[in-house]
Design a protein around this motif. Structure first.
Motif, PDB file in Angstrom:
ATOM      1  N   GLU A 118      -7.050  17.808   5.920  1.00 20.44           N
ATOM      2  CA  GLU A 118      -6.778  18.835   4.294  1.00 20.44           C
ATOM      3  C   GLU A 118      -8.197  18.097   3.576  1.00 20.44           C
ATOM      4  O   GLU A 118      -8.866  19.136   3.004  1.00 20.44           O
ATOM      5  CB  GLU A 118      -5.344  18.289   3.049  1.00 20.44           C
ATOM      6  CG  GLU A 118      -4.307  19.007   3.318  1.00 20.44           C
ATOM      7  CD  GLU A 118      -3.330  18.564   3.212  1.00 20.44           C
ATOM      8  OE1 GLU A 118      -3.538  18.012   2.320  1.00 20.44           O
ATOM      9  OE2 GLU A 118      -1.883  19.031   3.230  1.00 20.44           O
ATOM     10  N   LEU A 119      -8.646  16.860   3.901  1.00 20.91           N
ATOM     11  CA  LEU A 119     -10.049  16.240   3.381  1.00 20.91           C
ATOM     12  C   LEU A 119     -11.078  17.198   3.533  1.00 20.91           C
ATOM     13  O   LEU A 119     -11.611  17.363   3.422  1.00 20.91           O
ATOM     14  CB  LEU A 119     -10.316  14.851   3.241  1.00 20.91           C
ATOM     15  CG  LEU A 119     -11.003  14.221   2.647  1.00 20.91           C
ATOM     16  CD1 LEU A 119     -11.386  14.928   0.994  1.00 20.91           C
ATOM     17  CD2 LEU A 119     -11.284  12.516   3.267  1.00 20.91           C
ATOM     18  N   ALA A 120     -10.559  16.827   5.630  1.00 17.98           N
ATOM     19  CA  ALA A 120     -11.779  17.410   6.205  1.00 17.98           C
ATOM     20  C   ALA A 120     -12.161  19.092   5.753  1.00 17.98           C
ATOM     21  O   ALA A 120     -13.350  20.281   5.574  1.00 17.98           O
ATOM     22  CB  ALA A 120     -11.670  17.321   7.501  1.00 17.98           C
ATOM     23  N   ILE A 121     -10.668  19.751   5.452  1.00 21.04           N
ATOM     24  CA  ILE A 121     -11.097  21.015   5.356  1.00 21.04           C
ATOM     25  C   ILE A 121     -11.423  21.444   4.000  1.00 21.04           C
ATOM     26  O   ILE A 121     -12.491  22.439   4.281  1.00 21.04           O
ATOM     27  CB  ILE A 121      -9.223  22.284   5.418  1.00 21.04           C
ATOM     28  CG1 ILE A 121      -8.915  22.264   6.528  1.00 21.04           C
ATOM     29  CG2 ILE A 121      -9.389  23.309   4.267  1.00 21.04           C
ATOM     30  CD1 ILE A 121      -7.493  22.402   6.971  1.00 21.04           C
ATOM     31  N   ASN A 122     -11.641  20.604   3.581  1.00 11.73           N
ATOM     32  CA  ASN A 122     -12.038  21.018   1.809  1.00 11.73           C
ATOM     33  C   ASN A 122     -13.649  20.319   2.268  1.00 11.73           C
ATOM     34  O   ASN A 122     -14.616  21.622   1.909  1.00 11.73           O
ATOM     35  CB  ASN A 122     -11.132  19.749   0.827  1.00 11.73           C
ATOM     36  CG  ASN A 122     -10.322  20.408  -0.109  1.00 11.73           C
ATOM     37  OD1 ASN A 122     -10.650  21.101  -1.689  1.00 11.73           O
ATOM     38  ND2 ASN A 122      -9.374  20.011   0.699  1.00 11.73           N
ATOM     39  N   MET A 123     -14.012  19.886   2.692  1.00 11.80           N
ATOM     40  CA  MET A 123     -15.565  19.994   2.553  1.00 11.80           C
ATOM     41  C   MET A 123     -16.266  20.790   3.446  1.00 11.80           C
ATOM     42  O   MET A 123     -17.602  21.383   3.764  1.00 11.80           O
ATOM     43  CB  MET A 123     -15.522  18.138   3.770  1.00 11.80           C
ATOM     44  CG  MET A 123     -15.062  16.698   3.103  1.00 11.80           C
ATOM     45  SD  MET A 123     -16.017  16.876   1.255  1.00 11.80           S
ATOM     46  CE  MET A 123     -13.961  17.093   0.777  1.00 11.80           C
ATOM     47  N   GLN A 124     -15.936  21.371   4.242  1.00 18.14           N
ATOM     48  CA  GLN A 124     -15.969  22.247   5.284  1.00 18.14           C
ATOM     49  C   GLN A 124     -15.861  23.333   4.461  1.00 18.14           C
ATOM     50  O   GLN A 124     -16.701  24.169   4.436  1.00 18.14           O
ATOM     51  CB  GLN A 124     -14.694  22.637   6.372  1.00 18.14           C
ATOM     52  CG  GLN A 124     -15.063  23.933   7.219  1.00 18.14           C
ATOM     53  CD  GLN A 124     -14.370  24.234   8.417  1.00 18.14           C
ATOM     54  OE1 GLN A 124     -12.987  23.860   8.500  1.00 18.14           O
ATOM     55  NE2 GLN A 124     -14.812  24.705   9.391  1.00 18.14           N
ATOM     56  N   VAL A 125     -15.183  23.817   3.792  1.00 11.41           N
ATOM     57  CA  VAL A 125     -15.326  24.845   2.513  1.00 11.41           C
ATOM     58  C   VAL A 125     -16.493  25.125   1.636  1.00 11.41           C
ATOM     59  O   VAL A 125     -17.268  26.156   1.842  1.00 11.41           O
ATOM     60  CB  VAL A 125     -14.009  25.544   1.995  1.00 11.41           C
ATOM     61  CG1 VAL A 125     -14.056  25.829   1.127  1.00 11.41           C
ATOM     62  CG2 VAL A 125     -12.686  25.274   2.893  1.00 11.41           C
ATOM     63  N   LEU A 126     -16.736  23.578   1.133  1.00 14.25           N
ATOM     64  CA  LEU A 126     -17.827  23.552   0.328  1.00 14.25           C
ATOM     65  C   LEU A 126     -18.759  23.738   1.008  1.00 14.25           C
ATOM     66  O   LEU A 126     -19.514  24.277  -0.112  1.00 14.25           O
ATOM     67  CB  LEU A 126     -18.025  21.899  -0.162  1.00 14.25           C
ATOM     68  CG  LEU A 126     -18.252  21.721  -1.001  1.00 14.25           C
ATOM     69  CD1 LEU A 126     -17.933  22.099  -2.528  1.00 14.25           C
ATOM     70  CD2 LEU A 126     -18.298  19.998  -1.798  1.00 14.25           C
ATOM     71  N   PHE A 127     -19.245  23.223   2.245  1.00  7.98           N
ATOM     72  CA  PHE A 127     -20.429  23.654   3.059  1.00  7.98           C
ATOM     73  C   PHE A 127     -20.889  25.092   2.887  1.00  7.98           C
ATOM     74  O   PHE A 127     -22.026  25.489   3.004  1.00  7.98           O
ATOM     75  CB  PHE A 127     -20.673  22.652   4.802  1.00  7.98           C
ATOM     76  CG  PHE A 127     -20.365  21.256   4.054  1.00  7.98           C
ATOM     77  CD1 PHE A 127     -21.345  20.372   3.421  1.00  7.98           C
ATOM     78  CD2 PHE A 127     -20.018  20.361   4.424  1.00  7.98           C
ATOM     79  CE1 PHE A 127     -21.219  19.449   3.106  1.00  7.98           C
ATOM     80  CE2 PHE A 127     -19.917  19.647   4.836  1.00  7.98           C
ATOM     81  CZ  PHE A 127     -20.862  18.198   3.820  1.00  7.98           C
ATOM     82  N   ARG A 128     -19.255  25.732   3.425  1.00  7.63           N
ATOM     83  CA  ARG A 128     -20.108  27.087   4.570  1.00  7.63           C
ATOM     84  C   ARG A 128     -19.904  28.109   3.082  1.00  7.63           C
ATOM     85  O   ARG A 128     -20.561  28.767   3.143  1.00  7.63           O
ATOM     86  CB  ARG A 128     -18.087  27.163   4.795  1.00  7.63           C
ATOM     87  CG  ARG A 128     -18.041  29.025   5.074  1.00  7.63           C
ATOM     88  CD  ARG A 128     -16.701  29.102   5.612  1.00  7.63           C
ATOM     89  NE  ARG A 128     -15.827  29.808   3.788  1.00  7.63           N
ATOM     90  CZ  ARG A 128     -14.564  29.118   4.048  1.00  7.63           C
ATOM     91  NH1 ARG A 128     -13.930  28.621   4.857  1.00  7.63           N
ATOM     92  NH2 ARG A 128     -13.770  29.134   3.232  1.00  7.63           N
ATOM     93  N   GLU A 129     -19.592  27.767   1.586  1.00  4.71           N
ATOM     94  CA  GLU A 129     -19.471  28.118   0.581  1.00  4.71           C
ATOM     95  C   GLU A 129     -20.846  28.250  -0.206  1.00  4.71           C
ATOM     96  O   GLU A 129     -20.827  28.732  -1.008  1.00  4.71           O
ATOM     97  CB  GLU A 129     -17.915  27.979  -0.461  1.00  4.71           C
ATOM     98  CG  GLU A 129     -16.723  28.606   0.536  1.00  4.71           C
ATOM     99  CD  GLU A 129     -16.503  30.211   1.009  1.00  4.71           C
ATOM    100  OE1 GLU A 129     -17.631  30.917  -0.059  1.00  4.71           O
ATOM    101  OE2 GLU A 129     -15.957  30.730   1.523  1.00  4.71           O
TER     102      GLU A 129
END
Length: 314
Positions: A57-68
């Motif tokens: 879940e931590l990785a998903i959050n970082m991914q979303v932050l970069f993506r958006e």
């Protein structure tokens, strides 16, 4: 004409939306060591699985932050360092996942945790080879799991570049949300089923257009009432997930009234309680209680800030 809370809603300011996520990320960074697996965790397979989920879940959050693209330079630096820490130190470069895959070859957890890291460029060839062996078995598709979890496995396969092991549309049709049931039957566990169906369907908000029109219309009509209900119950974890769902709709409300209540529930440290106020006690215990709602706060903030800057809310 019927006047509803949704029709009176006005969108929250991007500054408020962003501040929730910035504070949540600060807390997650300050508590990064609490994500580590302990020797006791490693000795028990089920405990290992439970401790790995927050890392994914931590990785998903970082991914979303970069993506958006809504992170400032300080946030991006912090998020990048957190992601590197998670891959290299928490997962030992993927070796922890490979070991779990070896011990439990038909558990979907190694794949699900690996997927966001893979999308961000990390690779573990041994794990990928082991996953291919497991996916060739009938057991892989015969494993019994709740329908929205099956969607999650299909999405993880897609993220890693694998052919999904079942049909997405058929999997969606088996979920509670896919059947568009009576909205008044929603209770806590069903509401979480709804949010996770949307998360997996849209790849954690990346592709909101994957929500079928009838499902989007259903959510547009009934989500405001659910948001109000869980806000009144001060269930911040579920409210945060529902705010993500709102951000995935064609015309998100980004309701300022709800976001102000949500932001007010956040502790000065950046942590978000599950429900009501912040718990007290041993730091390890408190971390276990608040890390998920804090991750959700970071996720909701990134999605809502992005939508506030790129779409007409309301």
């Amino acid at each position: 004409m019927t006047v509803t809370a949704a029709s009176l809603a006005y969108p929250a300011s991007p500054a408020l939306l962003h501040r929730v996520g910035d504070r949540a990320l600060s807390w997650l960074d300050a508590h990064r060591d609490f994500f580590r697996l302990t020797p006791e965790d490693r000795a028990t397979g089920s405990a290992t699985i439970e401790r790995l989920k927050p890392i994914g879940e931590l990785a998903i959050n970082m991914q979303v932050l970069f993506r958006e693209g809504v992170a400032g330079s300080r946030q991006r630096t912090r998020a990048g360092a957190l992601l590197d820490f998670a891959w290299r130190e928490l997962l030992d470069g993927g070796n922890v996942l490979a070991a779990l895959q070896h011990d439990e070859p038909h558990s979907p957890v190694p794949l699900e945790v690996y997927a966001p890291f893979h999308e961000l460029g990390h690779r573990h060839p041994g794990l990928e080879a082991a996953l291919e062996v497991s996916r060739r078995t009938t057991t892989w598709t015969a494993l019994e799991m709740v329908p929205n979890r099956r969607l999650g496995v299909l999405n993880a396969e897609r993220k890693v570049g694998l052919t999904p092991s079942a049909d997405f549309d058929q999997a969606l049709a088996r979920t509670w949300l896919g059947r568009l049931p009576e909205p008044w039957t929603v209770q806590l566990h069903i509401a979480y089923d709804v949010t996770h169906t949307v998360f997996h369907l849209t790849n954690w908000g990346e592709a909101p257009d994957r929500i079928p029109p009838d499902v989007a219309a259903y959510l547009t009509r009934y989500l405001p009432a659910w948001l109000d209900d869980w806000a009144d119950l001060e269930h911040w974890d579920l409210l945060g997930e529902l705010l993500v769902v709102d951000a995935c709709l064609p015309r998100p409300t980004l309701d300022a009234r709800l976001w102000e209540r949500y932001a007010a529930a956040q502790a000065e440290s950046g942590a978000m309680p599950i429900q009501h106020g912040m718990p007290e006690g041993d730091p390890d215990v408190v971390f276990d209680q608040v890390h998920h709602p804090t991750l959700v706060a970071a996720f909701a903030s990134a999605m809502a800030t992005s939508r506030a800057l790129t779409t007409d809310a309301g």
